[in-house]
Design a protein around this motif. Structure first.
Motif, mmCIF file in Angstrom:
data_model
loop_
_atom_site.group_PDB
_atom_site.id
_atom_site.type_symbol
_atom_site.label_atom_id
_atom_site.label_comp_id
_atom_site.label_asym_id
_atom_site.label_seq_id
_atom_site.Cartn_x
_atom_site.Cartn_y
_atom_site.Cartn_z
ATOM 1 N N MET A 199 0.705 -0.919 0.214
ATOM 2 C CA MET A 199 0.077 -0.075 -0.222
ATOM 3 C C MET A 199 0.843 1.019 0.136
ATOM 4 S SD MET A 199 -3.276 -0.979 0.232
ATOM 5 C CE MET A 199 -3.765 0.848 1.498
ATOM 6 N N ALA A 200 0.736 1.976 -0.427
ATOM 7 C CA ALA A 200 1.107 3.148 -0.921
ATOM 8 C C ALA A 200 1.308 4.128 -0.081
ATOM 9 C CB ALA A 200 0.676 4.359 -2.437
ATOM 10 N N ALA A 201 0.152 4.122 1.185
ATOM 11 C CA ALA A 201 0.075 5.114 2.138
ATOM 12 C C ALA A 201 1.411 4.633 2.990
ATOM 13 C CB ALA A 201 -1.485 4.487 2.789
ATOM 14 N N GLU A 202 1.743 2.756 2.706
ATOM 15 C CA GLU A 202 2.297 2.849 4.220
ATOM 16 C C GLU A 202 4.016 2.532 3.732
ATOM 17 O OE1 GLU A 202 1.432 -1.342 4.132
ATOM 18 O OE2 GLU A 202 -0.498 -0.885 5.447
ATOM 19 N N GLN A 203 4.574 3.456 3.135
ATOM 20 C CA GLN A 203 5.331 3.307 2.195
ATOM 21 C C GLN A 203 6.111 4.419 3.522
ATOM 22 O OE1 GLN A 203 5.765 4.672 -2.166
ATOM 23 N NE2 GLN A 203 5.691 1.909 -2.354
ATOM 24 N N PRO A 204 7.618 5.291 3.902
ATOM 25 C CA PRO A 204 8.176 5.700 4.287
ATOM 26 C C PRO A 204 8.010 7.005 3.511
ATOM 27 C CG PRO A 204 9.648 4.352 3.759
ATOM 28 C CD PRO A 204 8.692 3.451 3.340
ATOM 29 N N ILE A 205 8.285 8.744 4.013
ATOM 30 C CA ILE A 205 8.421 9.615 2.978
ATOM 31 C C ILE A 205 9.626 9.078 2.446
ATOM 32 C CG2 ILE A 205 8.937 12.373 3.595
ATOM 33 C CD1 ILE A 205 5.838 11.271 4.179
ATOM 34 N N PRO A 206 10.301 9.497 1.151
ATOM 35 C CA PRO A 206 11.223 9.565 0.829
ATOM 36 C C PRO A 206 11.776 10.788 1.155
ATOM 37 C CG PRO A 206 9.868 9.780 -0.842
ATOM 38 C CD PRO A 206 8.867 10.624 0.784
ATOM 39 N N LEU A 207 13.187 10.370 1.477
ATOM 40 C CA LEU A 207 14.728 11.115 1.778
ATOM 41 C C LEU A 207 15.864 11.168 1.267
ATOM 42 C CD1 LEU A 207 15.848 13.007 4.352
ATOM 43 C CD2 LEU A 207 16.088 11.139 6.023
ATOM 44 N N TYR A 208 15.812 12.037 0.851
ATOM 45 C CA TYR A 208 17.196 11.464 -0.170
ATOM 46 C C TYR A 208 18.358 11.893 0.254
ATOM 47 C CZ TYR A 208 13.318 10.799 -3.806
ATOM 48 O OH TYR A 208 11.810 10.144 -4.158
ATOM 49 N N THR A 209 19.709 11.819 -0.624
ATOM 50 C CA THR A 209 20.580 12.930 -0.534
ATOM 51 C C THR A 209 21.591 12.322 -1.584
ATOM 52 O OG1 THR A 209 21.342 9.858 0.309
ATOM 53 C CG2 THR A 209 20.916 10.986 2.011
ATOM 54 N N ASN A 210 20.860 12.359 -3.084
ATOM 55 C CA ASN A 210 21.510 12.393 -4.288
ATOM 56 C C ASN A 210 20.058 13.078 -4.800
ATOM 57 O OD1 ASN A 210 21.063 11.169 -7.495
ATOM 58 N ND2 ASN A 210 22.807 10.235 -6.414
ATOM 59 N N LEU A 211 20.649 13.779 -5.760
ATOM 60 C CA LEU A 211 20.114 15.042 -6.423
ATOM 61 C C LEU A 211 19.871 14.833 -7.315
ATOM 62 C CD1 LEU A 211 21.795 18.815 -5.273
ATOM 63 C CD2 LEU A 211 19.655 18.241 -4.724
ATOM 64 N N THR A 212 20.464 13.594 -8.248
ATOM 65 C CA THR A 212 20.084 13.251 -9.708
ATOM 66 C C THR A 212 18.527 12.122 -9.259
ATOM 67 O OG1 THR A 212 22.186 13.085 -10.510
ATOM 68 C CG2 THR A 212 20.399 11.748 -11.173
ATOM 69 N N GLU A 213 18.578 11.586 -8.338
ATOM 70 C CA GLU A 213 17.246 10.904 -7.665
ATOM 71 C C GLU A 213 16.489 11.648 -7.656
ATOM 72 O OE1 GLU A 213 16.363 7.127 -4.949
ATOM 73 O OE2 GLU A 213 18.291 7.949 -4.581
ATOM 74 N N LEU A 214 17.132 12.481 -6.504
ATOM 75 C CA LEU A 214 15.537 13.189 -6.718
ATOM 76 C C LEU A 214 14.769 14.098 -7.437
ATOM 77 C CD1 LEU A 214 14.319 15.496 -4.365
ATOM 78 C CD2 LEU A 214 16.506 16.816 -4.186
ATOM 79 N N TYR A 215 15.422 14.913 -8.861
ATOM 80 C CA TYR A 215 14.973 15.561 -9.319
ATOM 81 C C TYR A 215 14.526 14.775 -10.435
ATOM 82 C CZ TYR A 215 17.768 19.189 -8.019
ATOM 83 O OH TYR A 215 18.607 20.128 -6.882
ATOM 84 N N GLY A 216 14.703 13.252 -10.940
ATOM 85 C CA GLY A 216 14.716 12.535 -11.708
ATOM 86 C C GLY A 216 13.026 12.144 -11.326
ATOM 87 N N ASN A 217 12.292 12.210 -9.466
ATOM 88 C CA ASN A 217 11.022 11.889 -9.730
ATOM 89 C C ASN A 217 9.970 13.470 -9.187
ATOM 90 O OD1 ASN A 217 10.974 8.790 -8.159
ATOM 91 N ND2 ASN A 217 13.049 9.577 -7.990
ATOM 92 N N LEU A 218 10.595 14.149 -9.513
ATOM 93 C CA LEU A 218 9.643 15.320 -9.697
ATOM 94 C C LEU A 218 9.132 16.199 -10.835
ATOM 95 C CD1 LEU A 218 11.847 17.636 -7.629
ATOM 96 C CD2 LEU A 218 10.652 15.935 -7.063
ATOM 97 N N GLY A 219 8.923 15.127 -12.112
ATOM 98 C CA GLY A 219 8.773 15.287 -12.838
ATOM 99 C C GLY A 219 9.825 16.539 -14.091
#
Length: 558
Positions: free
Chosen positions: A1-21
């Motif tokens: 279930m999506a609601a049971e996943q943890p809040i994403p905590l990024y330390t890599n900007l490439t991965e972060l930006y790739g998930n933002l659109g």
């Protein structure tokens, strides 16, 4: 279930930006915010918390009837750079911002002035533990709900963190790890305020995350408990906390805005249901689809128009549900405010606490489209009043004595009308609830099978157009400007266009083919009178394209 996943905590900007659109230059915004934080506070931030706004693709005014809705997070968002403030160990005269939990909050928009506030502990002498110690009853932050200021939403987010993570039993100690940390914040945002895209919910979610992060409440991995961190907060838990927090500014939310901002996935909408409990599941959207949000520039003040608009619609749908249940022989408690969702559930034998599967619910809604005709007034006359009933007629239809009717339906809300449109409101709600499920099914079918892309987009667009017609004619929550904008959008090539949000102003959302976005926006600029002459950033403020974005997250600096 999506609601049971943890809040994403990024330390890599490439991965972060790739998930933002991709339609916004995220890297530039995030870098500029971090640099400005360093200029103002003399050090780089420890974290940046992000929460997106949302657009409701379909499903208007049915959430408080407990039917599912289909919003999506948008790429526009609220960002809060934050970090712990170093407090001098000894100063002649301590300043307020030197105290535990104090906050210095600044905003990149110059119209929002710098704020310094300190959470107060309501203390009372507890003689059972000695006169030298006190017991903290609760935290307090001053929020003026009659004059909402930008920092009120920051304070609202802070409330939840203080009350959930800094318990009164911990506050009798002076240990630093038991007290909230002094925090510096710098806020920026691209969600237009007051446009129906939930900038307020995004601000509260981002604020909540910022205070959690700075206080070390997001660092532990799932299942790992340390002295300074707890097991990773889930998305569902954050939604509940943000809903509670937003009530601090006087907003009683049903959870759609917060769930969309927190739980959404990139490229997907979110199917959110409220009965029997709040749940959210991703719905993939067809490739090549882009949504364009356009601000009508008509501001709808809920507080001013509530008696004749929002609050009135709530009462009409609730009374309509009781009247329909009575006609269909559905049992209702004497003081129960049954909803239209509960009427169809009980009619189909749905047990308490259970949920009809989607196929059965769709068949039930098709049936209710016919059953609701029993609410149509038998009298004949001219004008809309022929479909409405007077207060006296409404009380009679409910089957309740007048005093009990007043207690159940009017003692908690103020409404103003000569005729109450029970039939029209119920007809909209049942039809709109069915459209949500049809929209969802079309998206799921397109993802599973080789369905022609344009065929799917045309189906979705037709459902959006039907929704707009129903909002305008049955629920009467549109306005001339919204009607104009949606019509112009279709003429400009949109597959479908409808109002989004409560209505009576605010934004429209239009489904547009990816290769038509630029020409579409230009045509709307040239044909919608309030936009004429706007260029560049001024135009981008009122009309913009967006794809569904990922939900809230936090980036941690090295």
């Amino acid at each position: 279930m999506a609601a049971e996943q943890p809040i994403p905590l990024y330390t890599n900007l490439t991965e972060l930006y790739g998930n933002l659109g991709t339609s916004l230059n995220h890297a530039l915004r995030w870098n500029d915010l971090a640099e400005e934080f360093q200029k103002r506070f003399g050090r780089k931030p420890a974290y940046i918390a992000r929460a997106p706004g949302r657009v409701n693709l379909i499903g208007e005014h049915i959430d408080y009837a407990l039917f599912g809705v289909l919003p999506a997070a948008i790429e526009r968002d609220i960002l809060i750079a934050c970090g712990p403030r170093v407090v001098p160990t000894s100063v002649p005269t301590p300043e307020p911002h030197h105290t535990p939990g104090s906050v210095i909050a600044e905003n990149l928009q110059t119209k929002y002035p710098r704020q310094i506030f300190v959470p107060a502990r309501r203390l009372s002498t507890a003689q059972e533990i000695g006169e030298d110690r006190v017991h903290a009853e609760e935290w307090h932050l001053d929020i003026n709900t009659k004059e909402l200021r930008w920092e009120s939403y920051v304070k609202a987010g802070y409330y939840g963190v203080l009350n959930h993570y800094f318990a009164p039993s911990d506050l009798a100690t002076t240990q630093s790890d038991k007290l909230p940390i002094p925090v510096d914040l710098l806020v920026t945002g691209t969600v237009p305020a007051g446009s129906g895209l939930s900038s307020s919910a995004a601000m509260v979610v981002a604020s909540t995350l910022a205070f959690l992060a700075v206080n070390g409440k997001l660092d532990a991995q799932s299942g790992e408990i340390t002295s300074s961190a707890v097991a990773r907060l889930t998305k569902g838990e954050l939604v509940k906390m943000a809903m509670e927090n937003e009530k601090r500014v006087g907003v009683n939310s049903g959870g759609m805005d917060q769930a969309a901002s927190v739980i959404s996935n990139a490229s997907s909408a979110l199917y959110i249901t409220f009965y029997p409990t709040l749940k959210a599941t991703p719905v993939p959207l067809p490739a090549g689809s882009v949504f364009v949000c356009a601000n009508s520039l008509v501001v709808s003040d809920k507080a001013v128009g509530a008696k004749r608009q929002y609050n009135l619609r709530v009462v009409e749908t609730l009374v309509g549900a009781r009247a329909l249940a009575r006609i269909l022989g559905v049992p209702v408690g004497e003081k129960e405010r049954i909803t239209l969702r509960e009427v169809v559930g009980r009619l189909l034998g749905e047990a308490k606490g259970e949920e009809l599967d989607v196929a059965h619910l769709m068949k039930g809604l098709e049936r209710m489209g016919r059953e609701v005709e029993a609410l149509r007034p038998k009298t004949h006359g001219e004008g809309d009043e022929e479909l409405g009933v007077t207060m006296e007629e409404m009380i009679e239809i409910s089957g309740l004595p007048e005093d009990l009717f007043q207690e159940v339906y009017l003692s908690w809300v103020e409404v103003e009308a000569t005729h109450f449109q029970l039939y029209k409101r119920a007809k909209h709600v049942y039809a709109e609830a069915l459209r949500v499920l049809q929209f969802r099914q079309a998206c799921l079918d397109a993802a599973k099978h080789s369905v022609d892309g344009n065929t799917t987009l045309e189906t979705l667009g037709q459902l959006m157009n039907e929704s707009q017609t129903s909002c305008a004619e049955l629920f009467e929550c549109s306005c001339p400007e919204l009607n104009d904008l949606t019509q112009l959008a279709r003429q400009a090539g949109a597959f479908g266009s409808r109002l989004t949000g409560a209505g009576w102003g605010g934004c429209t959302v239009s489904l547009v083919a990816e290769d038509r976005v630029e020409s579409f926006i230009e045509q709307i600029r040239d044909t919608y009178a309030p936009y004429q002459g706007l260029e560049g950033e001024a135009l981008n403020e009122v009309i913009f394209a967006t794809r569904p974005s990922s939900g809230a997250c936090v980036y941690k600096f090295d």
